[in-house]
Design an enzyme around this catalytic site. Structure first.
Site, PDB file in Angstrom:
ATOM      1  N   GLU A   9      14.873  87.118  54.587  1.00 47.86           N
ATOM      2  CA  GLU A   9      16.150  86.884  53.902  1.00 47.86           C
ATOM      3  C   GLU A   9      15.974  86.862  52.388  1.00 47.86           C
ATOM      4  O   GLU A   9      16.815  87.373  51.652  1.00 47.86           O
ATOM      5  CB  GLU A   9      16.777  85.578  54.396  1.00 47.86           C
ATOM      6  CG  GLU A   9      17.182  85.654  55.869  1.00 47.86           C
ATOM      7  CD  GLU A   9      17.825  84.381  56.384  1.00 47.86           C
ATOM      8  OE1 GLU A   9      17.084  83.388  56.552  1.00 47.86           O
ATOM      9  OE2 GLU A   9      19.047  84.372  56.609  1.00 47.86           O
TER      10      GLU A   9
ATOM     11  N   GLU B 290      14.381  83.837  64.859  1.00 50.36           N
ATOM     12  CA  GLU B 290      15.419  82.825  65.048  1.00 50.36           C
ATOM     13  C   GLU B 290      15.995  82.880  66.467  1.00 50.36           C
ATOM     14  O   GLU B 290      16.268  81.850  67.081  1.00 50.36           O
ATOM     15  CB  GLU B 290      16.547  83.015  64.018  1.00 50.36           C
ATOM     16  CG  GLU B 290      16.220  82.505  62.620  1.00 50.36           C
ATOM     17  CD  GLU B 290      15.428  83.512  61.781  1.00 50.36           C
ATOM     18  OE1 GLU B 290      15.006  84.551  62.327  1.00 50.36           O
ATOM     19  OE2 GLU B 290      15.245  83.258  60.585  1.00 50.36           O
TER      20      GLU B 290
END
Lengths: 265, 265, 265, 265, 265, 265
Positions: free
Chosen positions: C118, C138
């Site tokens: 990210e 995730e």
């Protein structure tokens, strides 16, 4: 749910369930799995049944091809408004697949053509074997895609490549398809179903809410403005993070009971 | 329409028509086909003429390069509002190409740089030979793209790759350009024009309404929300499917008079 | 600004400036540069400081990995609304990087995982060495991305590939990552930082307004409707073109004092 | 430019210019100013001529009505694709009005119906006298709007009100039309043209760049995501503020030579 | 379909059909027509049945109120993901109403509150009598709308007014509701149902394809970029205009057998 | 938090807190509360402070006017890029207000002009007394709005009305402003502050998460596609509904300890 949905007898789309994965098999090999309205109906019931009892879906085809697309023999003369309703009906069925609570994996081989590509594009992950080829002959037939392809296939490969396929009737093989984002995996001939099943089984072990969020939120966030996407992410993220299942998994990770991220092989 | 538009005499952009395909050739080889306002005017008339008498367009360049972009020698001192109007004028001409009733094929070789890439990006299919290279030197010149490149080239290769090209002045060759979706075909040196012509001739045989729908509807549907895109697809699909031409083509297919989809070679 | 910000002593993110390029180095090698809230705070001050004194930014990591992502050891039990605010805080910091006045180059190696991806995705150009691998674990941890990944990583590689990574926990190596648009350069092991620095130095020589427009306008124009994008381009283009810096650079070009676009090597 | 365009002789749309304002008058009173293709052609040339020599436009109608809409007597049997092209042609003409360099003021009275409402909606400000009524009878005629009404009238009054008008054929008077945002002014019978002229003359004194930005940027910014809109506003704002005309006007204001904002009467 | 749907006996939502209009009446007057899951189920079947046999729908309520909203007594403790699925289920039912093939008219009186307003907002036209009041008490109850209100009611009245209603619990009466676009008609107490029926009967006489296009295309076109909206309009317009029903109606008009547009009374 | 932030001494924007409501008062009455950069800075700190200690904000002005807008005396000669940064800075401050964790109520009187209207538009609810008038004189000054007005004021009143205000310099009084959605309340002269305070106190008693969701989610959902908006609503709704505060409030309601929705007075 051991016996409930196991290996039901359906003519056009067989349904079986194994280890939480529902396997829907297009079963008109003599017609290259052409998509008639009856096939669409059977797909719809299979998808609905899977919601209740499976944690992932695999869609594959019997015979030499995944699907050669719309059954043109069925292409009755329709008025324009009937044509609109017919297309909208397909959209509805494929939407139930794409907005499913559980992820869907397409196992592709041979022809993935026209409506067949539209069906594959409504799945979340596509595994193609080396015999696979993709085409959108609608342009050269004087028609247009009507099963969601302009939205889903266009978003996968981009407008320019799809335009090329439709204008020129170009066929694309598995490797090219992977480069064009039409599939995410290429495997040796005959191995697509097994690979799709392996991936589906893996995904079936995720927390259901994570899977739901991944397959439903990611495409929507991609369609929003950036600022709105960040906002939505914060809600999805906060809600999944506070679920009991996430707590358990994070604890397992911190206590070294969960696998670390591995380098690709 | 045999003689009407055939081989007109234009200095900057030659126009000829062959087998329903209009061929527009940038013709300032000594300036690497730099795009002056006069070139843009000639392009505009060529595009307009093709609408009336051709079923496909090919755009190519004389000399060693497709086009090295904006003719900087012409870069007069403009006030900001004049700059806005100048850019808007280019947008208008390139829009007529992109929203044309007939598909346009770019045949690329040598430099496809700056405004040259913007022009290529307004075509629907891009064929590059192996001498082709792409670049956007605007960033290093202290300016910004103004011929639609931020919209069209950005949608082709994605923002990150375009940002890299503009920040660093990076040049990209034909193979890399194909991977980045800047072109859909790479052919040996000197063969781009012939390949583009072959593809254009093929597309010229499609039903005009299919071609119109493909090149106009696909980019729009890609820009809409998914639900709206499905709705629009159903109208485009129903309208093309009920045209007499589609009926004839489908009948030909069912009677085995039309070619089946073939595997890629 | 030679001494002002040079080689400040920060524990978690070191900051140095060389030739107008600010270098921010994640410095928790023993934790694989996991992103704790303190790391995020240090990143924020580094980004802010760079605005004032640098013309480009490089972000890299000490040790064997760029960053293994969110520091899960820090994953305190939060209420949902606290989770929302936590995610929004990260968004704010990464937004300052992405909407910076100066371009940011990520130098990647080893794990670029979860929050690490990210962070990399909030930079404008990504250089990966051959040891690099990308993953979004995730999904298998029962959570969701919360640092902007659903927006930024989704826009880079497309929804389908990101869905695959999140559903199956798949790792992607540097070459695959380049094909998937996760990085724009792949270099031999150990050379990412040097290459990123070289590119950053090059970009630092552009006109500041061009750089500002490139990194800020391109992603926004990509999110707008096409017609709106063209309109905006005309303003950005006109404003940059009338700046004194653009005039000077164009004159240099016309007088052959500036480099021509070169073919790729 | 006193004599150049003054009072040209056109049968269907008269054109005159007074004090920098071009006045286009629909002139088929015996047909309630029904919009035939010839009327559209004349409007197109009037709009084009005004760009060159006027700083504002007024559009009004001779006789008892502004315009009763599409000339149904002309509604030839068209194939669907011809219908598409016909509608696209109207869109092109009305777009030139809406995206004009100079603002357009509609003076309305009597019937503002169907295509008449679509034309009025392409102007920037609408002044209605008390005899005015609005209707969209397309729904009850079995057709749909085709002159841009679904975009422009829908954005003015909102979807629900337009749906009501089209489903039920409801007529709306001037006062109701003002409340529904179909017009911004209501004046006594017979005074719409004078009021529109007064407003147009006032706007004609603004800086051309301000007018251009107001009429072109506001609708686009409204269609973008909020974050993108702010970004665009900053460019439009900075570019207008640095123009010599803005400098002069601001100086006049600071030196109290310009009128202050007054309370509404 | 003479007897099939006529006055069926349903406890919570009665269904009757008269002159092609299906009337669905919420029938829990003692609970102020609170919307329980069973009511939603009955609404769903009523809407489905109407598609087959009616050309318009009226939705109204027995007793003193249209509907006081969500049945809070039913508000079971749900996990977050169950809450998501519950809200998605309501969305699905209300979507079938809004995207119906036939238009729906809400007849409102008394409380139109919370979920009751969300139901009304999913209809295409809203008729309120003078006893009507609108409110969204979700904000003061610590929750948020979950039946589509943030999309549909927000688009009707605008974000600012809806924010005010939710933050302060403000009630809005019929007249104010009309000004805020929450209803399109206000009638004397007790007359909403008759007026809605009158409007529905009128709309039921339109060509089905026109009605379908009006209620489905207008909201979508409003959500698209302007350029895309024009394009879509051209297809919808061309398709409706070439239907046999449109031909007949236009002929009737030209032969003066159809009513002209009348001034509002 | 009784004494912490109470009645701080600020020259340009005073700050006081009463019953959980932070009151920010523009305090340059001799300059009609013109917005200089220092005023913007003070607003920024006031907004930040309120986040920590208040549950609602009121913004009002000392003297005869809310604010006459940008302080033109401060309008330094800026380069275009400086103008961009200046505008972006205002956007940042007003964004902190609009995306605040707590709702903001503007109390308006006298001039609400230019930047003053932009500030008011960044609040969530606007209360105007009868002396209030709104205007956007930027158009007649040769400039454009730069404080977010093209986004926020355009979304409030619609593009057409804002275009009229900017082209003609038209002033709009409180009643007209209410009809145009520029304010949601009109009260007698001198009572705006008290009414805003009353509304703010009421909103301050809502659950913080509800308030956060209302003011942040509603504008975003309004900007998304409908389908995406429904999806987001389901997450926001599920998360608020499962909070302990919502449970307590619903229990209070079911046990008749909470007020029912009342008819409007």
């Amino acid at each position: 749910a051991q016996q409930s949905g196991a290996t039901m007898d359906r003519t056009l789309v067989t349904y079986e369930i194994a280890q939480d994965v529902a396997i829907l098999t297009l079963n008109r090999p003599e017609k290259r799995n052409a998509l008639s309205d009856h096939v669409i109906d059977d797909l719809e019931s299979g998808i609905a049944q899977a919601q209740g009892e499976a944690r992932a879906i695999v869609i594959c085809g019997n015979g030499d091809h995944f699907s050669a697309g719309l059954d043109l023999a069925e292409h009755a003369a329709r008025t324009p408004i009937e044509g609109v309703h017919h297309s909208r009906h397909w959209h509805g069925v494929f939407d139930k697949l794409e907005q499913s609570a559980v992820p869907a994996f397409a196992a592709l081989h041979g022809a993935v053509v026209g409506g067949g590509l539209e069906l594959a594009a409504a799945c979340h992950v596509r595994v193609a074997d080396e015999t696979t080829f993709f085409a959108l002959p609608e342009g050269t037939r004087g028609i247009f895609v009507g099963g969601g392809g302009s939205v889903r296939a266009g978003r996968l490969m981009g407008v320019a490549r799809m335009t090329d396929m439709m204008l020129t009737g170009r066929s694309v093989d598995a490797r090219q398809g992977e480069a064009w984002n039409l599939c995410q995996y290429v495997v040796p001939a005959g191995e697509a179903r097994a690979k799709a099943l392996e991936l589906a089984s893996k995904a079936a072990q995720n927390a259901p809410m994570s899977n739901y969020a991944i397959i439903n939120a990611l495409p929507r966030i991609n369609d929003m403005g950036r600022g709105d996407g960040f906002f939505v992410e914060s809600f999805v993220s906060a809600m999944t993070a506070t679920s009991p299942e996430a707590e358990a998994r994070l604890r397992a990770f911190l206590e070294k009971r969960a696998a670390k991220v591995a380098r690709p092989e």
